[in-house]
Design an enzyme around this catalytic site. Structure first.
Site, PDB file in Angstrom:
ATOM      1  N   LYS A   1       0.968  -1.459  -0.003  1.00 38.43           N
ATOM      2  CA  LYS A   1      -0.191   0.047  -0.080  1.00 38.43           C
ATOM      3  C   LYS A   1       0.665   1.204  -0.017  1.00 38.43           C
ATOM      4  O   LYS A   1       1.280   1.676   0.996  1.00 38.43           O
ATOM      5  CB  LYS A   1      -0.797  -0.187   1.339  1.00 38.43           C
ATOM      6  CG  LYS A   1      -2.445   0.462   1.188  1.00 38.43           C
ATOM      7  CD  LYS A   1      -2.323   2.072   0.923  1.00 38.43           C
ATOM      8  CE  LYS A   1      -1.761   2.731   1.946  1.00 38.43           C
ATOM      9  NZ  LYS A   1      -1.865   4.362   1.620  1.00 38.43           N
TER      10      LYS A   1
ATOM     11  N   GLU B   1       9.829   1.102  10.257  1.00 38.12           N
ATOM     12  CA  GLU B   1      11.167   2.342   9.873  1.00 38.12           C
ATOM     13  C   GLU B   1      10.487   3.559   9.868  1.00 38.12           C
ATOM     14  O   GLU B   1       9.547   4.028   9.145  1.00 38.12           O
ATOM     15  CB  GLU B   1      11.454   1.711   8.416  1.00 38.12           C
ATOM     16  CG  GLU B   1      12.320   0.625   8.291  1.00 38.12           C
ATOM     17  CD  GLU B   1      12.989   0.318   7.074  1.00 38.12           C
ATOM     18  OE1 GLU B   1      12.986   1.277   6.335  1.00 38.12           O
ATOM     19  OE2 GLU B   1      13.445  -0.630   6.845  1.00 38.12           O
TER      20      GLU B   1
ATOM     21  N   CYS C   1      14.495  10.099   5.597  1.00 37.72           N
ATOM     22  CA  CYS C   1      14.356   9.679   7.008  1.00 37.72           C
ATOM     23  C   CYS C   1      15.702   9.854   7.849  1.00 37.72           C
ATOM     24  O   CYS C   1      15.743  10.181   9.071  1.00 37.72           O
ATOM     25  CB  CYS C   1      13.938   8.459   7.200  1.00 37.72           C
ATOM     26  SG  CYS C   1      14.602   7.204   6.246  1.00 37.72           S
TER      27      CYS C   1
ATOM     28  N   GLU D   1      10.828  16.245  13.942  1.00 42.43           N
ATOM     29  CA  GLU D   1      11.387  16.000  12.537  1.00 42.43           C
ATOM     30  C   GLU D   1      10.661  16.941  11.799  1.00 42.43           C
ATOM     31  O   GLU D   1       9.367  16.914  11.704  1.00 42.43           O
ATOM     32  CB  GLU D   1      10.748  14.620  12.293  1.00 42.43           C
ATOM     33  CG  GLU D   1      11.319  14.329  10.907  1.00 42.43           C
ATOM     34  CD  GLU D   1      10.794  12.678  10.424  1.00 42.43           C
ATOM     35  OE1 GLU D   1       9.671  12.596  10.685  1.00 42.43           O
ATOM     36  OE2 GLU D   1      11.810  12.188   9.945  1.00 42.43           O
TER      37      GLU D   1
HETATM   38  P1  NAD Z   1       2.680   8.652   6.963  1.00 49.95           P
HETATM   39  O1  NAD Z   1       2.877   7.909   8.210  1.00 49.95           O
HETATM   40  O2  NAD Z   1       1.641   9.628   6.982  1.00 49.95           O
HETATM   41  O3  NAD Z   1       2.304   7.609   5.870  1.00 49.95           O
HETATM   42  C1  NAD Z   1       2.720   6.375   5.606  1.00 49.95           C
HETATM   43  C2  NAD Z   1       2.052   5.575   4.828  1.00 49.95           C
HETATM   44  O4  NAD Z   1       1.114   4.918   5.964  1.00 49.95           O
HETATM   45  C3  NAD Z   1       1.236   5.867   3.771  1.00 49.95           C
HETATM   46  O5  NAD Z   1       1.069   4.949   2.900  1.00 49.95           O
HETATM   47  C4  NAD Z   1      -0.131   6.033   4.415  1.00 49.95           C
HETATM   48  O6  NAD Z   1      -1.246   6.178   3.351  1.00 49.95           O
HETATM   49  C5  NAD Z   1      -0.273   5.058   5.509  1.00 49.95           C
HETATM   50  N1  NAD Z   1      -1.231   5.052   6.441  1.00 49.95           N
HETATM   51  C6  NAD Z   1      -1.628   6.187   7.282  1.00 49.95           C
HETATM   52  N2  NAD Z   1      -2.629   5.870   7.945  1.00 49.95           N
HETATM   53  C7  NAD Z   1      -2.919   4.819   7.960  1.00 49.95           C
HETATM   54  C8  NAD Z   1      -3.711   3.653   8.587  1.00 49.95           C
HETATM   55  N3  NAD Z   1      -4.612   4.086   9.568  1.00 49.95           N
HETATM   56  N4  NAD Z   1      -3.965   2.104   7.949  1.00 49.95           N
HETATM   57  C9  NAD Z   1      -2.774   1.924   7.195  1.00 49.95           C
HETATM   58  N5  NAD Z   1      -2.144   2.730   6.472  1.00 49.95           N
HETATM   59  C10 NAD Z   1      -2.045   3.902   6.895  1.00 49.95           C
HETATM   60  O7  NAD Z   1       4.036   9.116   6.565  1.00 49.95           O
HETATM   61  P2  NAD Z   1       4.449   9.951   5.289  1.00 49.95           P
HETATM   62  O8  NAD Z   1       4.035  11.470   5.603  1.00 49.95           O
HETATM   63  O9  NAD Z   1       3.969   9.440   4.028  1.00 49.95           O
HETATM   64  O10 NAD Z   1       6.148   9.822   5.333  1.00 49.95           O
HETATM   65  C11 NAD Z   1       6.984  10.751   6.060  1.00 49.95           C
HETATM   66  C12 NAD Z   1       7.309  10.245   7.451  1.00 49.95           C
HETATM   67  O11 NAD Z   1       8.023   8.633   6.991  1.00 49.95           O
HETATM   68  C13 NAD Z   1       8.516  10.668   7.935  1.00 49.95           C
HETATM   69  O12 NAD Z   1       8.462  10.762   9.502  1.00 49.95           O
HETATM   70  C14 NAD Z   1       9.776   9.937   7.646  1.00 49.95           C
HETATM   71  O13 NAD Z   1      10.885  10.110   8.467  1.00 49.95           O
HETATM   72  C15 NAD Z   1       9.305   8.595   7.377  1.00 49.95           C
HETATM   73  N6  NAD Z   1      10.295   7.631   6.776  1.00 49.95           N
HETATM   74  C16 NAD Z   1      10.989   6.778   7.486  1.00 49.95           C
HETATM   75  C17 NAD Z   1      11.848   5.890   6.847  1.00 49.95           C
HETATM   76  C18 NAD Z   1      12.841   4.839   7.365  1.00 49.95           C
HETATM   77  O14 NAD Z   1      13.326   3.966   6.618  1.00 49.95           O
HETATM   78  N7  NAD Z   1      13.004   5.129   8.507  1.00 49.95           N
HETATM   79  C19 NAD Z   1      11.938   6.145   5.262  1.00 49.95           C
HETATM   80  C20 NAD Z   1      11.167   7.089   4.655  1.00 49.95           C
HETATM   81  C21 NAD Z   1      10.337   8.100   5.360  1.00 49.95           C
END
Ligand code: NAD
Length: 507
Positions: free
Chosen positions: A191, A266, A300, A399
Site C-alpha cells: 500500500k 521504519e 528519514c 522532525e
Molecule cells: P505517513 O505515516 O503519513 O504515511 C505512511 C503510509 O502510511 C502511507 O502509505 C499512508 O497511506 C499509510 N497510512 C496512514 N494511516 C494509515 C492507516 N490508518 N492504516 C494503514 N495505513 C495508513 O508518513 P508519510 O508522511 O507518508 O512519510 C513521512 C514519514 O516517513 C516521515 O516521518 C519519515 O521520517 C518517515 N520515513 C521513514 C523511513 C525509514 O526508513 N525510517 C523512510 C522514509 C520515510
C-alpha cells in the site's frame, strides 16, 4: 501563469501510458483494477497544479487483494528456490530496461529531481539482484538435543506481508520492503502512499512480466484510512512492514498488537551530524549539504541537527550557507536540477510553519532568496539553516522532513554525544573528525541504527538498516531482513530405537 520548462503533466501522461497501460488503478492478481472509493487528485509539487486523478481502491478491493496474495504465495512456494531467484533476477532486468521511464514517472509524481530518481531506480534493480541470490541460500539447521531426536529448524515464510510505504522515496521503499519479503517466500500486498502510487504500480506490473505469480505483489492504490485500514484487518495478512511517520506507526503497531502479528517499523529521525574542529572542512560542508538538502530534506536519515564545535561554528555555518545558495533549484525533470519542491501541500505547510516557529524562537534564518523562475504555487522551500539555537528549540526537537537544518554549537566530545542522544529518535548520525579514536568513541556513543564517519547517508541493501527508540524496530535489509520475514519451525524426528512415548516428563 506557468513558467516555461515545467514538464510534469506531459511526462506523467506519457509514462502512465507507457508503464501503466494508460490508467491508474490497483494491480490485483496481475491486472489493473479501477478503485471503488472516492477520487484522489495528484498535484504537481513543482507547480501546485492538479495533474492526475484516480479512485481509492476501497476496503472490498483491498481485502480481495489480500486473499489473492495468499493464493499466489502458495504458487510461489511450489516453485524451486532457484527458480524463485531467477524470476526476481528477471524483475531486476526489467527495472533496468525501464529505468529511465520509471525515473521520469517518479520525478513527475513526487517532484524529486530526476538525477536522484535515476540513482534510486538503479538501487532498486540492485536490490532485486541482491535478493535474487538469497532465494536458494535460506537454510535451516539441526540442534544436538539430549533426547533421541533429530531436530531440524526450518525457516518458513510468514505468508502474506502487508507493506505500507511513504511518499518521500516511493520506488526505493517499495523495492526495499517488497524484495526481501518475496525472496523469503512471502507474498506482499503493498500500500504505497496515496500521493505517490505510480512507480509502485509499475513495479507490480513488472513483477508479473518477470514471471512472478500474479498476485504475489499486489499493489493497492488508496488512502491509509480506508484501503490501508482494511488491509490491516485482512485475515490473510500475517505481518506488517511499515515505513512512515510516528502517528501512523503507533496506530499500525496497535492494530498488529490486537491481531498478535509482528510488525517492522521504519520511522523518522532527528539525526545529529557532528563536526569537530579537526574535520576536513570542505568535505564536512559538502557532507552537511548532502545530509540535509538531498531530496529536499525529505529523507528519514536527514542530518537535521548540525552539531558544530564552537571554535568553528560561525565559520562553518557561513561556509554551509554560501555553498547552499549555489544548489540549483528548478524543474525536477531537468537533469541539472539539484533540489526540487517538497512533495505535498501538507508537507509544505508543515515545513514552512516550523521555519517560522524557529525564527519566532530567536533563530537566525540563513536561506537564499527563492529564484523567480520557480512557479509561485509550487511547494518550494529553499535550503535553510536555522542558527543560534540550542537543542531545546522546537525545530531542534521536531522532525521537519524538509530542507531545514538546526545548527547547534558544542564544546566537548561528551557534550556532542549527549546532545546527539537528547532525542527520542535513534535513526542515524555522523561524525566528522580526523581523530580515529574519537570517531570510534562517538560512533559507539550515539544511539542510532546507522552511523557514518566522515560521510553521510550511504545505505545499501546488504547492510541492516533501521531505528533505535522512536525511529522504529526491526530491520528490513541485509541478512537481518531474512530473520524478520521468516519464522522458524522446529521439526522433531524420533530416532531412538525404543522411543519413550507417553504422557508426562521425558528424561
Ligand atoms: P505517513 O505515516 O503519513 O504515511 C505512511 C503510509 O502510511 C502511507 O502509505 C499512508 O497511506 C499509510 N497510512 C496512514 N494511516 C494509515 C492507516 N490508518 N492504516 C494503514 N495505513 C495508513 O508518513 P508519510 O508522511 O507518508 O512519510 C513521512 C514519514 O516517513 C516521515 O516521518 C519519515 O521520517 C518517515 N520515513 C521513514 C523511513 C525509514 O526508513 N525510517 C523512510 C522514509 C520515510
Amino acid at each position: 501563469m506557468l513558467q516555461a520548462g515545467f514538464q510534469a503533466e506531459r511526462v506523467l501522461e506519457a509514462e502512465i501510458a507507457r508503464l501503466l497501460g494508460g490508467r491508474i488503478g490497483s494491480v490485483i492478481d496481475g491486472q489493473v483494477v479501477d478503485g471503488q472509493g472516492a477520487g484522489f487528485t495528484l498535484q504537481d509539487p513543482a507547480t501546485g497544479r492538479a495533474i492526475a486523478r484516480y479512485a481509492d481502491a476501497g476496503p472490498a478491493l483491498a481485502t480481495a487483494a489480500a486473499a489473492g496474495a495468499a493464493r499466489a504465495q502458495r504458487a510461489w512456494m511450489a516453485l524451486s528456490a532457484a527458480e524463485r531467484g531467477r524470476r526476481i533476477w528477471a524483475l531486476g532486468a526489467l527495472l533496468r530496461r525501464d529505468a529511465e521511464s520509471l525515473a521520469r514517472l517518479e520525478s513527475a509524481n513526487a517532484g524529486k529531481p530526476l538525477r536522484d530518481c535515476r540513482a534510486q531506480v538503479a538501487r532498486v534493480a540492485e536490490m532485486a539482484e541482491y535478493w535474487a541470490g538469497w532465494c536458494d541460500k535460506i537454510e535451516g539447521r539441526t540442534v544436538p538435543v539430549p533426547s533421541g531426536h533429530t531436530v531440524i529448524v526450518r525457516r518458513e515464510p510468514m505468508g502474506v506481508v502487508l507493506a505500507i510505504t511513504p511518499w518521500n522515496a516511493p520506488l526505493f521503499t517499495c523495492g526495499w520492503n517488497v524484495l526481501p519479503a518475496i525472496a523469503a517466500g512471502n507474498a506482499v500486498v503493498l500500500k504505497p502512499s496515496e500521493y505517490t502510487p505510480l512507480t509502485s504500480l509499475a513495479f507490480g506490473l513488472l513483477a508479473v512480466e518477470a514471471g512472478l505469480p500474479p498476485g504475489l505483489v499486489q499493489v493497492v492504490a488508496g488512502l491509509g484510512a480506508t484501503s490501508g485500514q482494511a488491509l490491516l484487518g485482512a485475515a490473510e495478512v500475517a505481518m506488517v512492514t511499515f515505513v512512515g511517520g510516528a502517528a501512523s506507526a503507533s496506530h499500525i503497531a496497535a492494530a498488529c498488537a490486537a491481531r498478535m502479528i509482528p510488525c517492522v517499523l521504519e520511522l523518522g529521525g532527528k539525526s545529529a551530524n557532528i563536526v569537530f574542529d579537526d574535520a576536513d572542512l570542505p568535505a564536512a560542508v559538502q557532507g552537511a549539504q548532502q545530509a540535509i538538502f538531498a531530496s529536499s530534506g525529505q529523507s528519514c536519515v536527514a542530518g537535521s541537527r548540525l552539531l558544530v564545535h564552537r571554535a568553528i561554528h560561525d565559520h562553518f555555518v557561513a561556509l554551509l550557507a554560501s555553498a547552499s545558495a549555489r544548489i540549483r533549484a528548478g524543474d525536477p525533470l531537468d537533469a541539472a536540477t539539484e533540489i526540487g519542491p517538497v512533495a505535498t501541500a501538507r508537507q509544505f505547510a508543515h515545513v514552512t510553519g516550523l521555519v517560522a516557529a524557529g525564527v519566532a524562537e530567536g533563530a537566525t534564518l540563513l536561506a537564499p532568496p527563492r529564484p523567480a523562475c520557480l512557479p509561485e504555487d509550487g511547494f518550494w522551500v529553499m535550503p535553510s539553516i536555522l542558527a543560534g539555537l540550542d537543542n531545546q528549540a522546537l525545530v531542534a526537537r521536531t522532525e521537519i522532513f524538509g530542507p531545514v537544518v538546526a545548527a547547534i554549537p558544542f564544546e566537548e566530545e561528551a557534550e556532542a554525544i549527549a546532545l546527539a542522544n537528547a532525542t527520542p529518535f535513534g535513526l542515524a548520525g555522523a561524525v566528522w573528525t580526523r581523530d580515529l579514536g574519537r570517531a570510534h568513541r562517538v560512533a559507539a556513543g550515539v544511539r542510532a541504527g546507522s552511523f557514518w564517519v566522515n560521510g553521510y547517508g550511504t545505505i545499501h541493501v546488504s547492510v541492516p538498516f533501521g531505528g533505535f527508540g522512536a525511529s522504529g524496530h526491526g530491520r528490513s535489509s541485509g541478512q537481518e531482513a531474512l530473520a524478520a520475514y521468516t519464522q522458524s519451525k522446529a521439526v522433531w524426528v524420533e530416532t531412538a530405537a525404543s522411543p519413550a512415548l507417553g504422557f508426562g516428563h521425558r528424561p
